[in-house]
Each structure stands twice: as C-alpha cells, then as structure tokens.
Design an enzyme around this catalytic site. Structure first.
Site, PDB file in Angstrom:
ATOM      1  N   HIS A   1      16.097   3.530  64.166  1.00 26.07           N
ATOM      2  CA  HIS A   1      17.085   2.974  65.258  1.00 26.07           C
ATOM      3  C   HIS A   1      16.259   2.763  66.657  1.00 26.07           C
ATOM      4  O   HIS A   1      16.648   2.394  67.557  1.00 26.07           O
ATOM      5  CB  HIS A   1      18.099   4.358  65.753  1.00 26.07           C
ATOM      6  CG  HIS A   1      17.042   5.504  66.720  1.00 26.07           C
ATOM      7  ND1 HIS A   1      16.131   6.374  66.054  1.00 26.07           N
ATOM      8  CD2 HIS A   1      17.009   5.907  67.890  1.00 26.07           C
ATOM      9  CE1 HIS A   1      15.762   7.094  66.820  1.00 26.07           C
ATOM     10  NE2 HIS A   1      16.257   6.614  68.134  1.00 26.07           N
TER      11      HIS A   1
HETATM   12  C1  UD1 Z   1      19.014   7.461  72.496  1.00 25.21           C
HETATM   13  C2  UD1 Z   1      17.525   7.484  73.408  1.00 25.21           C
HETATM   14  C3  UD1 Z   1      16.706   7.878  72.204  1.00 25.21           C
HETATM   15  C4  UD1 Z   1      16.857   8.680  71.171  1.00 25.21           C
HETATM   16  C5  UD1 Z   1      18.287   8.295  70.542  1.00 25.21           C
HETATM   17  C6  UD1 Z   1      18.797   9.246  69.257  1.00 25.21           C
HETATM   18  C7  UD1 Z   1      17.322   6.679  75.544  1.00 25.21           C
HETATM   19  C8  UD1 Z   1      16.435   5.510  76.371  1.00 25.21           C
HETATM   20  N1  UD1 Z   1      17.253   6.535  74.366  1.00 25.21           N
HETATM   21  O1  UD1 Z   1      18.883   6.036  72.091  1.00 25.21           O
HETATM   22  O2  UD1 Z   1      15.444   8.092  72.931  1.00 25.21           O
HETATM   23  O3  UD1 Z   1      15.871   8.594  70.227  1.00 25.21           O
HETATM   24  O4  UD1 Z   1      19.184   8.183  71.799  1.00 25.21           O
HETATM   25  O5  UD1 Z   1      20.009   8.690  68.961  1.00 25.21           O
HETATM   26  O6  UD1 Z   1      17.745   7.443  76.207  1.00 25.21           O
HETATM   27  N2  UD1 Z   1      26.833   4.963  70.164  1.00 25.21           N
HETATM   28  C9  UD1 Z   1      27.704   5.409  69.640  1.00 25.21           C
HETATM   29  N3  UD1 Z   1      28.084   6.809  69.737  1.00 25.21           N
HETATM   30  C10 UD1 Z   1      27.378   7.681  70.606  1.00 25.21           C
HETATM   31  C11 UD1 Z   1      26.302   6.897  71.458  1.00 25.21           C
HETATM   32  C12 UD1 Z   1      25.919   5.976  71.265  1.00 25.21           C
HETATM   33  O7  UD1 Z   1      28.217   4.752  68.984  1.00 25.21           O
HETATM   34  O8  UD1 Z   1      27.873   8.593  70.750  1.00 25.21           O
HETATM   35  C13 UD1 Z   1      26.261   3.564  70.198  1.00 25.21           C
HETATM   36  C14 UD1 Z   1      26.744   2.555  71.207  1.00 25.21           C
HETATM   37  O9  UD1 Z   1      26.885   1.422  70.651  1.00 25.21           O
HETATM   38  C15 UD1 Z   1      25.339   2.419  71.870  1.00 25.21           C
HETATM   39  C16 UD1 Z   1      24.196   2.728  70.843  1.00 25.21           C
HETATM   40  O10 UD1 Z   1      24.766   3.700  70.140  1.00 25.21           O
HETATM   41  O11 UD1 Z   1      25.237   1.340  72.517  1.00 25.21           O
HETATM   42  C17 UD1 Z   1      22.993   3.220  71.302  1.00 25.21           C
HETATM   43  O12 UD1 Z   1      23.221   4.430  72.202  1.00 25.21           O
HETATM   44  P1  UD1 Z   1      22.162   4.886  73.625  1.00 25.21           P
HETATM   45  O13 UD1 Z   1      22.438   6.160  73.947  1.00 25.21           O
HETATM   46  O14 UD1 Z   1      22.229   3.813  74.609  1.00 25.21           O
HETATM   47  O15 UD1 Z   1      20.706   4.519  72.890  1.00 25.21           O
HETATM   48  P2  UD1 Z   1      20.330   5.258  71.666  1.00 25.21           P
HETATM   49  O16 UD1 Z   1      19.700   4.187  70.817  1.00 25.21           O
HETATM   50  O17 UD1 Z   1      21.333   6.270  70.839  1.00 25.21           O
END
Ligand code: UD1
Length: 373
Positions: free
Chosen positions: A206
C-alpha cells in the site's frame, strides 16, 4: 489529571487497544479522566470498525470524522477539530501513537496549547524523507515531551538527535501486546477458502512509492507472478491499492481479497510460509511469530527486525525479490529472536510512567489549565 488517547488510522488501533486497557485497569483513575478520540482518518468497516470490535476498544468518546483527502487537508482539518476538543476537555496529556497524519496533527494542536504530549513508538527512522510517515515521525518526536520507544536503536536515534535522556522511555511494543493477547482468538479463525496451512505466501502492498507508479507496481508483480507458480499468494488489497491493480496481469494463483480485519489477518500470517509486504507493522509481527518476511522497500524504520528478526529488505528489484523468495521456499530460514521488552507489557509500562509523571508535569511545560484566557 486528564488524558486524551488519539487513534486515527488502521495501524493505530492495535497500538492503542492495550493502552486503553491499561488505563481502565487503574483503580486510581475515573473513566472520565481518559478520553479516546478517533480522528476518522480511517472510517470504513474494514479499516476501522472491525478493529474496534475485535480488539474490544471502547467506543471513541469523540470522532472528528475527517475522512480521506490530501495530506495537508487531512492534517489541517484534524488540527482544527482536535484543538477544539482540547479547549473543551482540557486534558493534561495527549497520547499519540505511530506515524500517521493523525499522530502529527494532534501532537501539534495539543503542544501549541501547552498540553504535554506523549508519543508511543517514538524514535523510528527510515532516513527516507520522501515517506510521509518519516516527516510525521521526525516532527512528532521533535515536540513530544515523553518519547516511548520500542527498541534500543530508536533510543539511539533520539540521542543522536540531541534528545535528553529524561524524555526517552524504553517500554517495548504495544502492537506486540495486542498480538500476544489476540493470538489464541486469531488461531480459531478460518483460513480463506482453498488455502492450506503452511502452503501459501501472504502479500500486502500500500505504500505510495510502490503502488502509485504503474511501472514500479507492474515490475513488482513480475516476481510475485513467478512465486505464484510455486505456491498460492493470498493478497488482501488495501483500498488505496485497489484501483492501481486495474489492467495488471496477475497469476491465477494470486488470491485477491478485500482488506482483512485483525484476527483473520493474524491467523493468515501465522499459518503462512512467508510474507511479502511494504507495511511497517507487519515486519514486527512476523519477527515475533518467526515467519520469514521479505520487505519490498529499500529501507526500514524498524531495522531491529532485520538485525535479530526474520525480516529481509529485498527492495523492488524483481530478481532480488525472486532470489530471496526462492531461498525461503527451499527451506532457508534465519535464526531469529524477539526484541527486548516485546513481552506483552509495554502498555502497562506506559501507563505506569504517565501516572507517576503527574508530579513532574510542569517540567514539561505549562498545563492548559494555567493558560491565560
Ligand atoms: C495511512 C498512513 C500509513 C499507514 C496506512 C495504513 C499516513 C500518511 N499514512 O495510509 O502510514 O501505513 O494508513 O492503512 O497517515 N480508504 C478507505 N477506507 C478507509 C480509509 C481509507 O477506503 O477507511 C481509502 C481512501 O480511498 C483513501 C485511501 O484509502 O484515499 C488512502 O487512505 P489514507 O488514510 O489517505 O492513507 P493510507 O494509504 O491508508
């Protein structure tokens, strides 16, 4: 004394679960002295709610519901909402964990109000400033009053940055507290259909550096497709990775699944032959479980897992990934051991320190309750 514990994203939940338990076990504290704030950085059933249910984390007292957006927007919104929470509830301590955007956002908002901040999992450094998490780690540690660390290498990083000994507190790993507590329940979960114990690999991907560049992602799947000709690869796909897989050719033995909750995933890892991952926490969990871990990154903020654990940094070069995977398949396993203080009691140590620190609070700054109005 009043404490706010902050959780925002998936990897935070297993770190705060034992801290909330350790607070709840203290007869000298009332329930209303410890508040749990969920920032809502992760919000879906798979990425958040399931973890609260499985790990029996109390329902958050406050949910900031920030959701997904750009880094600046997410961090900024959390700061704005969390500042209001601090002004209303006037905590003496804010406890943040890990390295996600919620960690730094709440640390800054609290610190600027003069509230003492404790950072759990401090001192980890990848030395790769292009990682958003590395920026979060550096900034959070720079302003936190108490730095709870997981290993001696983290202590050393902090000392090298000039942090005084009185701020560093080596307590162990709260994520491993949760692992030990939940291993029995995890083992009772079913493996995915068609998967046999010990006869598959697990893949997670990821990191933006791996999944946001189509050529990089395609080249990672060259060796993964080859590994799948030897044994099935179970791949629970993180939501941010889902759209990036479109158009990629994946071997039929790569079993794509929705991202999993804590217990089924732990069961999947503990019964696997090896794990390929770019996650941080999984490097630590596999070390404790003695499962070979190939980390698809060129650096790690958790080098202890390579020094004494089962982790090997294989980077993203297809030949190197395949070489190390084939070595594991041919039975090559390094002896490994569990880092010091990863013993299931880190959260108790943290709460002991926080409660015993009450008298020392003024040394770390003034309390919000003393701020001129
Ligand atoms: C975040 C953390 C990362 C961690 C990861 C674990 C930061 C900078 N990054 O990255 O360190 O390893 O979480 O998962 O804080 N989404 C969903 N459902 C959710 C949350 C997110 O579908 O509940 C999707 C959305 O499309 C979103 C994408 O996942 O845009 C990324 O989520 P985001 O929290 O921005 O970053 P992560 O890549 O999850």
């Amino acid at each position: 004394m009043k404490y706010i514990v902050v959780a925002g994203a998936r990897p935070n939940f297993m770190k705060i679960a034992p801290i909330m338990q350790a607070f709840a076990a203290r007869p000298d504290l009332h329930a209303d002295q410890v508040l749990l704030v969920h920032t809502g950085q992760h919000y879906s059933q798979n990425m958040s709610d399931n973890f609260f249910e499985e790990l029996r984390i109390p329902k958050p007292d406050i949910n900031l519901e920030v959701g997904s957006c750009s880094h600046a927007e997410q961090t900024g919104q959390i700061m704005i909402f969390f500042e209001r929470v601090c002004l209303e509830h006037r905590p003496d301590w804010v406890i943040v964990v890990g390295d996600v955007n919620s960690t730094i956002a709440c640390a800054i908002a609290a610190k600027k109000l003069g509230i003492a901040v404790a950072h759990v999992e401090a001192g980890l450094r990848s030395r790769d400033i292009s990682m958003p998490e590395e920026i979060n780690r550096l900034c959070t540690d720079a302003i936190s009053d108490l730095l709870f660390t997981t290993d001696e290498l983290a202590n050393q990083n902090l000392r090298n940055e000039g942090v005084s000994e009185e701020r560093i507190c080596f307590v162990g790993n709260t994520m491993i507290d949760t692992l030990f507590q939940q291993l029995g329940s995890a083992r009772r979960k079913a493996l995915p259909d068609g998967i046999e114990k010990g006869q598959y690999a697990v893949l997670t991907l990821h990191r933006p550096a791996n999944v946001d560049f189509p050529d990089r992602l395609a080249s990672i799947f060259v060796p993964i497709n080859e590994i799948a000709t030897h044994l099935p690869v179970v791949f629970p796909v993180h939501p941010r990775t889902v759209p990036k897989l479109r158009g990629l050719k994946l071997h039929s033995k790569i079993k794509l699944m929705d991202s999993m909750s804590y217990l089924p995933f732990l069961n999947l890892v503990v019964n696997s032959k090896m794990v390929l991952t770019d996650s941080g926490g999984i490097q630590e969990e596999t070390t404790v479980l003695g499962i070979p871990c190939l980390t698809l990154r060129s650096n790690t903020e958790r080098p202890i897992t390579c020094e004494i654990g089962t982790n090997i940094l294989v980077g993203t070069d297809p030949r190197n990934i395949l070489k190390h995977a084939l070595a594991v398949l041919s039975g090559n396993r390094r002896p490994s051991c569990i880092p010091d203080k990863w013993d299931g009691h880190a959260a108790e140590r943290i709460v002991d320190v926080l409660l015993s620190n009450e008298a020392q609070l003024p040394r770390f700054g003034h309390s919000l309750n003393e701020t001129p109005q």
